[in-house]
Write an enzyme that holds these catalytic residues in place. Sequence first.
Site, short mmCIF file in Angstrom:
data_model
loop_
_atom_site.label_atom_id
_atom_site.label_comp_id
_atom_site.label_asym_id
_atom_site.label_seq_id
_atom_site.Cartn_x
_atom_site.Cartn_y
_atom_site.Cartn_z
N SER A 149 -14.18 7.09 -17.36
CA SER A 149 -14.64 6.16 -16.00
C SER A 149 -13.52 5.85 -16.16
CB SER A 149 -15.35 5.55 -16.35
OG SER A 149 -15.97 4.80 -15.49
N ASP A 243 -25.68 10.01 -12.06
CA ASP A 243 -24.63 9.01 -11.86
C ASP A 243 -23.51 9.11 -10.63
OD1 ASP A 243 -22.38 7.56 -11.71
OD2 ASP A 243 -21.46 9.24 -14.03
N HIS A 273 -24.07 7.89 -17.00
CA HIS A 273 -22.64 7.22 -17.02
C HIS A 273 -22.53 7.07 -18.69
CE1 HIS A 273 -18.84 6.28 -16.09
NE2 HIS A 273 -19.35 5.25 -16.22
#
Length: 307
Positions: A149, A243, A273
């Site tokens: 991320s 996502d 995610h």
Amino acid sequence: MNYEKLIDEETWAFIRRTDELLPDDDPSLPLADKRKHYDEWAAAFRARRPTGVTCEDLDADGVGVRVYAIGQPTCTVVFCHGGGFIFGDLDSHDDVCADICAQTGYRVVAVDYRLAPEHPHPAAFEDSWRALNWVKTKYQTDLVLMGDSAGATLCATMAHKARGSDLNILGQVLVYPLLGQDTDTASYRDHMSAPLLTRDDIIGMLALRGAALHATGDVTYAPLNDTNFSDLPPTVAFSADCDPLRDDARLYVENLQQAGGKAQWINEQGLVHSYLRARHSVRRAADSFERIAIAVEALGQGVWSWD
């Protein structure tokens, strides 16, 4: 989007447990309380470190790092944690780093970069870059970058910054990365209300990240801002199909490939995610984590097996 069909029951169990631990975003809730909830969520899914993995906390020229090792490492993985630039620390991803160390045999150095909004961009990048150079000086090994991320953002920005240097980055593994500033891609539209991460969540985090929200030419903010994608290290980018960030990985890999680089996009069907935290309870997440570890190990050996 029909998530009931796309997502299996194991993953739904992970989603439900996460929803219990992370209450709906409340603008009136102090950031300290939100961070406490995040830390409790991370702790709830934390696995024990594998046998034989040692770790120590060190100072990397003013940046906190945690070093994991097993045996005699031949390569060092520099790991940047996710958390939207406002959450996370050395503890939040401790088990992920320990598992990568155990499965690859490589040293893993986790970076405790400063968080926004107290420390807006480019503070996180500057800390990560300082730690990367410290790692190279201290261990004198080849390097692989890995992050999830927001941490993947930092890894990719460092890969761009490192071009032409002597850092010798053998590759980067980016897990559900945030790489651009366009919040109107197909995946943002299709998954704007996806479980665990929505389009509005991302926009809110970017606002807190600060400083360069509209600086479209700043590569240290978003690597997709670059105009030159040549001479970058071999890259494997993993995305969760459910996502909003899915297409960031795809677009980045396409840019690298068009520039003649080695790059592979792996889109994990039915996953959401933050699925790294589900790798011990969800088969799809476990299978993806195995692919991630294999990618890290292969790049650390200078092996490219995706053509």
